[in-house]
Design an enzyme around this catalytic site. Structure first.
Site: not given
Length: 171
Positions: A94-95, A104, A133, A140, A142
């Site tokens: 996921i980038y 968002g 990272n 993640y 959060k």
């Protein structure tokens, strides 16, 4: 923002986005050789086309004003032993473009990951994130993920430690 499955015609756009976002994220803290080896293995048109055609993968791009700004690549394959969910699926990548971070996009992509997991009758998401990272780890956490283990990630010629994070989804 629009989230859509990547099409065969969009592979060049996805490839450019994947290479750019990976480079932005990891080049400052990795050698040029390791970056080149990794990117020339996993972020080529041929390799990404193979991933897109893999029935175990779900791949989506986020678009803003007809411009791809992020992507999600999920994989319904082997699971790390430390993952506790009975029916998990991996968030393989996921980038988000650097200029869109904090706006968002990653939250919308992660919502899509949860939606896909539920559509596939999965009750957990898991992923690996590099131990250095911190920004991704904070995101993640959060989102409710918890660190459940580690594994080795081959970054080019450099074995690095990834933390395994998991989010158990409510049925």
């Amino acid at each position: 923002m629009l989230i859509q499955p990547v099409t065969v015609e969009e592979i060049p756009l996805w490839c450019d986005l994947a290479r750019r976002t990976f480079f932005e994220t990891f080049a400052p803290t990795n050698s040029e050789t390791n970056m080149r080896v990794y990117m020339d293995t996993y972020f080529t048109l041929k390799h990404l086309e193979q991933e897109l055609r893999d029935p175990k993968r779900s791949i989506f791009m986020a678009w803003i004003d007809d411009k791809p700004v992020g992507y999600l690549n999920m994989y319904d394959g082997p699971v790390e032993k430390c993952v506790k969910s009975e029916r998990p699926i991996e968030v393989g990548r996921i980038y988000v473009d650097k200029d869109q971070q904090g706006k968002g996009v990653s939250h919308v992509l992660m919502d899509k990951a949860s939606e896909i997991a539920r559509e596939k009758n999965k009750n957990g998401l898991w992923l690996g994130v590099w131990e250095k990272n911190m920004r991704a780890q904070a995101f993640y956490v959060k989102r409710g993920f918890q660190k459940v283990g580690t594994h080795i990630f081959e970054m080019g010629l450099d074995p690095q430690t990834d933390y395994i994070f998991e989010l158990q989804l409510k049925d």
